[in-house]
Design a protein around this motif. Structure first.
Motif, PDB file in Angstrom:
ATOM      1  N   THR A 100       0.775  -1.417   0.076  1.00  0.00           N
ATOM      2  CA  THR A 100      -0.211   0.266   0.114  1.00  0.00           C
ATOM      3  C   THR A 100       0.860   1.657  -0.166  1.00  0.00           C
ATOM      4  N   HIS A 101       0.256   2.834  -0.444  1.00  0.00           N
ATOM      5  CA  HIS A 101       1.012   3.685   0.055  1.00  0.00           C
ATOM      6  C   HIS A 101       2.131   3.802   1.278  1.00  0.00           C
ATOM      7  N   GLU A 102       0.868   3.290   2.255  1.00  0.00           N
ATOM      8  CA  GLU A 102       1.285   3.555   4.023  1.00  0.00           C
ATOM      9  C   GLU A 102       2.663   2.535   3.894  1.00  0.00           C
ATOM     10  N   ARG A 103       2.646   1.757   3.201  1.00  0.00           N
ATOM     11  CA  ARG A 103       3.565   0.782   3.650  1.00  0.00           C
ATOM     12  C   ARG A 103       5.134   1.433   3.092  1.00  0.00           C
ATOM     13  N   LEU A 104       4.973   1.627   1.225  1.00  0.00           N
ATOM     14  CA  LEU A 104       5.933   2.137   1.108  1.00  0.00           C
ATOM     15  C   LEU A 104       6.499   3.319   1.705  1.00  0.00           C
ATOM     16  N   GLU A 105       6.036   4.157   2.475  1.00  0.00           N
ATOM     17  CA  GLU A 105       6.187   5.138   2.991  1.00  0.00           C
ATOM     18  C   GLU A 105       6.907   4.903   4.340  1.00  0.00           C
ATOM     19  N   TRP A 106       6.386   3.312   5.137  1.00  0.00           N
ATOM     20  CA  TRP A 106       6.992   3.079   5.912  1.00  0.00           C
ATOM     21  C   TRP A 106       8.442   2.565   5.696  1.00  0.00           C
ATOM     22  N   LEU A 107       8.229   2.126   4.169  1.00  0.00           N
ATOM     23  CA  LEU A 107       9.841   1.369   3.787  1.00  0.00           C
ATOM     24  C   LEU A 107      11.139   2.909   3.706  1.00  0.00           C
ATOM     25  N   GLU A 108      10.453   3.664   3.223  1.00  0.00           N
ATOM     26  CA  GLU A 108      11.016   4.992   2.911  1.00  0.00           C
ATOM     27  C   GLU A 108      11.459   5.460   4.574  1.00  0.00           C
ATOM     28  N   ARG A 109      10.790   5.565   5.711  1.00  0.00           N
ATOM     29  CA  ARG A 109      10.883   6.127   6.472  1.00  0.00           C
ATOM     30  C   ARG A 109      12.389   5.336   7.385  1.00  0.00           C
ATOM     31  N   LEU A 110      11.714   3.675   7.061  1.00  0.00           N
ATOM     32  CA  LEU A 110      12.478   2.422   7.929  1.00  0.00           C
ATOM     33  C   LEU A 110      14.434   2.890   6.736  1.00  0.00           C
ATOM     34  N   THR A 111      14.273   3.124   5.469  1.00  0.00           N
ATOM     35  CA  THR A 111      15.243   3.208   5.175  1.00  0.00           C
ATOM     36  C   THR A 111      16.381   4.714   4.705  1.00  0.00           C
ATOM     37  N   ALA A 112      15.524   5.231   5.500  1.00  0.00           N
ATOM     38  CA  ALA A 112      15.704   7.307   5.195  1.00  0.00           C
ATOM     39  C   ALA A 112      17.328   7.583   5.654  1.00  0.00           C
ATOM     40  N   GLY A 113      17.668   8.161   4.683  1.00  0.00           N
ATOM     41  CA  GLY A 113      19.585   8.530   5.113  1.00  0.00           C
ATOM     42  C   GLY A 113      20.399   7.151   4.979  1.00  0.00           C
ATOM     43  N   SER A 114      20.053   6.419   4.530  1.00  0.00           N
ATOM     44  CA  SER A 114      21.215   5.311   4.021  1.00  0.00           C
ATOM     45  C   SER A 114      21.607   5.436   2.790  1.00  0.00           C
ATOM     46  N   GLY A 115      21.231   6.239   2.214  1.00  0.00           N
ATOM     47  CA  GLY A 115      22.592   5.931   1.193  1.00  0.00           C
ATOM     48  C   GLY A 115      22.200   5.598  -0.051  1.00  0.00           C
ATOM     49  N   LEU A 116      21.516   4.831  -0.121  1.00  0.00           N
ATOM     50  CA  LEU A 116      20.974   3.636  -0.739  1.00  0.00           C
ATOM     51  C   LEU A 116      20.108   3.072  -1.290  1.00  0.00           C
ATOM     52  N   ARG A 117      20.083   3.087  -2.593  1.00  0.00           N
ATOM     53  CA  ARG A 117      18.679   2.700  -3.574  1.00  0.00           C
ATOM     54  C   ARG A 117      17.690   1.889  -2.813  1.00  0.00           C
ATOM     55  N   ILE A 118      16.528   2.143  -2.600  1.00  0.00           N
ATOM     56  CA  ILE A 118      15.419   1.145  -1.805  1.00  0.00           C
ATOM     57  C   ILE A 118      14.505   0.920  -3.141  1.00  0.00           C
ATOM     58  N   ALA A 119      13.863  -0.655  -3.033  1.00  0.00           N
ATOM     59  CA  ALA A 119      13.008  -0.976  -3.457  1.00  0.00           C
ATOM     60  C   ALA A 119      12.754  -1.784  -2.551  1.00  0.00           C
ATOM     61  N   TRP A 120      10.862  -2.186  -3.457  1.00  0.00           N
ATOM     62  CA  TRP A 120      10.259  -3.303  -2.244  1.00  0.00           C
ATOM     63  C   TRP A 120      10.230  -3.855  -3.932  1.00  0.00           C
ATOM     64  N   MET A 121       9.894  -5.179  -4.235  1.00  0.00           N
ATOM     65  CA  MET A 121       9.960  -5.770  -5.801  1.00  0.00           C
ATOM     66  C   MET A 121       8.613  -6.603  -4.792  1.00  0.00           C
ATOM     67  N   ASP A 122       7.534  -6.474  -5.795  1.00  0.00           N
ATOM     68  CA  ASP A 122       6.843  -7.695  -5.474  1.00  0.00           C
ATOM     69  C   ASP A 122       5.976  -8.420  -6.648  1.00  0.00           C
ATOM     70  N   ARG A 123       4.502  -8.857  -6.403  1.00  0.00           N
ATOM     71  CA  ARG A 123       4.234  -9.438  -7.582  1.00  0.00           C
ATOM     72  C   ARG A 123       4.021  -8.984  -8.786  1.00  0.00           C
ATOM     73  N   GLY A 124       4.304  -7.924  -9.447  1.00  0.00           N
ATOM     74  CA  GLY A 124       3.871  -6.825 -10.055  1.00  0.00           C
ATOM     75  C   GLY A 124       4.956  -7.116 -11.556  1.00  0.00           C
ATOM     76  N   PRO A 125       4.430  -6.757 -12.835  1.00  0.00           N
ATOM     77  CA  PRO A 125       4.916  -6.768 -13.718  1.00  0.00           C
ATOM     78  C   PRO A 125       6.733  -6.914 -13.892  1.00  0.00           C
ATOM     79  N   GLY A 126       7.237  -7.946 -14.142  1.00  0.00           N
ATOM     80  CA  GLY A 126       8.862  -7.647 -14.295  1.00  0.00           C
ATOM     81  C   GLY A 126       9.444  -8.408 -12.924  1.00  0.00           C
ATOM     82  N   HIS A 127       8.558  -8.513 -12.086  1.00  0.00           N
ATOM     83  CA  HIS A 127       8.613  -8.777 -10.710  1.00  0.00           C
ATOM     84  C   HIS A 127       8.870 -10.075 -10.543  1.00  0.00           C
TER      85      HIS A 127
END
Length: 154
Positions: A100-127
């Motif tokens: 959900t948008h809320e879970r993506l925002e949670w992941l962004e908060r969790l990983t903020a400041g890491s300087g890394l490219r962060i992604a969530w790979m799900d059931r979407g096309p190409g995933h």
């Protein structure tokens, strides 16, 4: 296409499947066998400027508080035990659930400041897909993972 019932598969099987799919496309990688914890790394793929790290979870539905804590602990272990010793360019959370948008925002908060490219790979096309071809792309190649017919029996 053969449907895969992700909910019925053990986490180890989901991790093996995701590793096989990623490593077919990226042969310069490894699925990590933990000796004392996985350091927040299930799969690592070498790139020219660092490693792409994948943390695989089998969660198929909206995350419970326990599952959120599990992901957060994986992230903390990764930051404490892997980032100091490995040149990392990205960290990807992999699970067969579209966030959900809320879970993506949670992941962004969790990983903020890491300087890394962060992604969530799900059931979407190409995933990771809820269906996979009945015939693997490299017929005869033993990846050491269950076949589609094995997955259907889980």
């Amino acid at each position: 296409m053969t449907p895969v019932n992700w909910e019925r598969l053990p986490g180890e099987t989901v991790e093996e499947f995701v590793a096989a799919m990623l490593l077919l496309r990226n042969p310069h990688g490894n699925r990590i066998t933990p000796s004392r914890g996985d350091r927040g790394v299930d799969i690592r793929i070498a790139g020219p400027d660092g490693f792409d790290i994948y943390q695989v979870k089998r969660f198929c539905r909206p995350l419970t508080a326990r599952q959120v804590a599990d992901v957060e602990e994986s992230w903390r272990r990764f930051v404490a035990e892997t980032l100091p010793v490995l040149p990392v360019r990205s960290w990807t959370l992999v699970m067969p659930w579209n966030p959900t948008h809320e879970r993506l925002e949670w992941l962004e908060r969790l990983t903020a400041g890491s300087g890394l490219r962060i992604a969530w790979m799900d059931r979407g096309p190409g995933h990771i897909r809820p269906e996979i071809p009945a015939k693997p792309p490299s017929a005869g190649l033993d990846l050491g993972v269950p076949t589609v017919s094995d997955l259907g029996r889980a």
